[in-house]
Design an enzyme around this catalytic site. Sequence first.
Site, short mmCIF file in Angstrom:
data_model
loop_
_atom_site.label_atom_id
_atom_site.label_comp_id
_atom_site.label_asym_id
_atom_site.label_seq_id
_atom_site.Cartn_x
_atom_site.Cartn_y
_atom_site.Cartn_z
N HIS A 143 0.84 -1.21 0.00
CA HIS A 143 0.00 0.00 0.00
C HIS A 143 0.87 1.25 0.00
O HIS A 143 0.63 2.19 -0.78
CB HIS A 143 -0.90 -0.03 1.24
CG HIS A 143 -1.67 1.22 1.48
ND1 HIS A 143 -2.99 1.38 1.09
CD2 HIS A 143 -1.32 2.39 2.08
CE1 HIS A 143 -3.40 2.59 1.44
NE2 HIS A 143 -2.41 3.22 2.04
N GLU A 144 1.88 1.28 0.85
CA GLU A 144 2.75 2.46 0.94
C GLU A 144 3.59 2.62 -0.33
O GLU A 144 3.79 3.74 -0.81
CB GLU A 144 3.65 2.36 2.17
CG GLU A 144 2.91 2.24 3.50
CD GLU A 144 1.92 3.36 3.75
OE1 GLU A 144 2.09 4.45 3.17
OE2 GLU A 144 0.98 3.16 4.53
N HIS A 147 1.56 4.29 -2.93
CA HIS A 147 1.53 5.75 -2.76
C HIS A 147 2.73 6.39 -3.47
O HIS A 147 2.59 7.39 -4.17
CB HIS A 147 1.59 6.10 -1.27
CG HIS A 147 0.26 6.14 -0.59
ND1 HIS A 147 -0.83 6.83 -1.10
CD2 HIS A 147 -0.16 5.60 0.58
CE1 HIS A 147 -1.85 6.71 -0.27
NE2 HIS A 147 -1.48 5.96 0.75
N GLU A 219 -6.32 6.97 -1.00
CA GLU A 219 -6.21 5.76 -0.18
C GLU A 219 -6.86 4.57 -0.88
O GLU A 219 -6.33 3.46 -0.85
CB GLU A 219 -6.85 5.98 1.20
CG GLU A 219 -6.08 6.93 2.10
CD GLU A 219 -4.64 6.49 2.30
OE1 GLU A 219 -4.40 5.28 2.53
OE2 GLU A 219 -3.75 7.35 2.22
#
Length: 292
Positions: A143-144, A147, A219
């Site tokens: 997930h990071e 980003h 997100e």
Amino acid sequence: MGIVLFLLMNVAVMASIYLTIFLIELFFGIKIDSNTTSGLLILSAIIGFSGALISLFLSKWMAKMQMGVQVITNPSTKEESWLVQTVEKLAKEANIGMPEVGIFDGPPNAFATGWNRDDALVAISSSMFDIMSLEEIEGVLAHEISHIKHGDMITMTLLQGVLNTFVFFISRILANIFAPKDENGETSPFAYMAISFAFEMFLTIFATMLAMWFSRYREYKADAGAVKLDGPQGIYDALKTLGKLPKEAVALPSDAKAFGIVGFADLFASHPPIEKRLENIEKVAYELGYRA
């Protein structure tokens, strides 16, 4: 430390504003007169983007200071070795430069920051290893990394700069309209500043709502990116685990909430509700051909 960072940031912002104005006048011969509409707009843009850009370029340093992140240069434990290797694997899959990897003490959470996709920082709290499996942590890391891959830090900075610009500009325009004038048609500088400040506070509320709406949108995109990088199970199970914890158990300090993987749902929240994120992951996984 927080007060020192705040003071340093404000000094840097003010210095950048005066330097930018000086350079514009020196090299372009443009005299910035805030009494004209064009001059006010230029000044608003300088003020609006200065803080946002400085925050972006100092984001890694500030995050390390605020969160007490210990960057892993030479892994000393099995967990640290796994963490560095996993981030390296995900970064290669995402086709980005290897980020710095760090650990901090605090509630179960993680964040990514940095001024570009090849010079970023990914950090997780040490408590993540106490409540999650390695598969779940890998989902969080994906997930990071997503980003970083999508340049979310830069996009948020540009959006914040635009919003800051128009908040400053419109509040001054409205103050010129509504500030009382004396018999000579002159506006009281105290009334002008008080009214412009009031409008600025009011407009900031709506600007923040817009910025947080975009943050929630990104997100969802980062969750989808995690599914594409690492499959749905890791990030799905990680969010379910975090969703079972009380809010105070996963809350980051106020200065770092925008970085984290978990937030709370309202108009000013940087993250959507976990339930909606899980639904989004299920949808993305189905579209990509994953089946329960």
